[in-house]
Every structure is written in structure tokens, then in C-alpha cells.
Design an enzyme around this catalytic site. Structure first.
Site: not given
Ligand code: PNS
Length: 160
Positions: A17, A41, A90, A128
Site C-alpha cells: 500500500h 470480515k 498486482r 493484507s
């Protein structure tokens, strides 16, 4: 002044990040890291903790602000008069997740552009959720997160 928002869950904020943020600062005048409050979550860090950790991790950067947000990012961007959303890409499977989100945001706010940045190749595997998984199983994440996040994870572990 061109304001961009860098929205995400950031649970936790990673070196990936930070890399995206530093790249985006070359293009935009001001960037707000916009921390999503509502997450499906159960988070490791509360939204207040995530904001504080991002502030501590970006203390060396000028032109960066951090704020919590709840609701539709397109509406929030309109309210903040932001011209763009920043997201990292990514690998190809990120595109499958990002494209409908970017198009939904364009549908809601046609003037808002989503701008994608590729992270350093060192971070293409990093997320993460990878950090959370390594941490939960007792692994070392100190190279994967900024120092304040690593320290906060250590504190969580010793309080468990
Ligand atoms: O880091 P994440 O979890 O991939 O971030 C996703 C986030 C928070 C940017 C995205 O879920 C979001 O913008 N949520 C707010 C609700 C919203 O605006 N939804 C419409 C876009 S699909």
C-alpha cells in the site's frame, strides 16, 4: 489541486500500500487514504487503529491525509471533490475484482476516474490477507508492513 482518494480496508496497511501511495503522489497533488469502516470480515484493527497506523506509517510523506469513511465511495468522492480513486493492481486476478468496481463507481459518478498503479515487483504477492494469515500462524511479517504496523501487530500478539 488534484485530490485523489486511495480507498481500501487496510487491515493492515502493508508495504505494498505504501509503495502504491508513493507512486500516486508523483501524479496527484494531494491524496487521502480513505479507510473503509464497513468490512464484512472481522478486522484485526478497528478503523480508528487503522487510521492511526496509516498516519504513523506515512509521517515522512507530505500531501497525505487519512480519514475513515462509510457508505458509497463514489458519493464520498463527490462530497470531497476528489477527481480520482487510486487502486493497486498486482496480478491479472486483481483486474477481475477491480474492473466491475471501477465501472460501478463510474456509473455512480461519471467524472470520477479510477487510476491503477502497479506496485514494485517485490510486492506482487503481498496483500493484507496474506499478512493476516502469516501473523495468525505466528510468522514474521516485519518486512511486509511499515514499522508502526509491525509494532502494533507485536503488541496484539503479546496481549493475546
Ligand atoms: O481493500 P479492499 O477491501 O479491496 O477495498 C474495497 C473498497 C473498500 C475500496 C470497496 O469495497 C468500496 O469502495 N466499498 C465502499 C462501498 C462502495 O462504494 N461500493 C460500490 C463500489 S463496488
Amino acid at each position: 489541486m488534484r485530490l485523489a482518494l486511495f480507498p481500501g480496508s487496510f487491515d493492515p496497511f502493508t508495504c505494498g500500500h505504501l509503495d502504491i501511495l508513493e507512486r500516486a503522489l508523483r501524479i496527484f497533488d494531494e491524496i487521502e487514504v480513505t479507510v473503509a469502516v464497513n468490512s464484512n470480515k472481522v478486522p484485526i484493527f478497528s478503523v480508528e487503529e487503522r487510521c492511526a497506523l496509516i498516519e504513523a506509517s506515512t509521517i515522512h510523506l507530505q500531501r497525505v491525509a487519512v480519514a475513515p469513511f462509510e457508505g458509497l465511495i463514489a458519493e464520498y468522492a463527490r462530497k470531497r471533490d476528489a477527481s480520482a480513486l487510486i487502486r493497486g493492481l498486482r496480478q491479472t486476478n486483481d483486474f477481475e475484482y477491480e474492473q466491475p468496481m471501477a465501472l460501478a463507481n463510474r456509473h455512480l459518478h461519471p467524472e470520477l476516474e479510477t487510476v491503477f498503479f502497479l506496485p514494485s515487483s517485490d510486492f506482487t504477492f503481498l496483500s493484507s490477507s496474506i499478512v493476516r494469515d502469516i501473523f495468525r500462524w505466528g510468522g514474521d511479517v516485519s518486512d511486509l508492513v511499515p514499522e508502526p504496523v509491525g509494532a502494533a501487530l507485536q503488541t496484539k500478539r503479546s496481549n493475546e
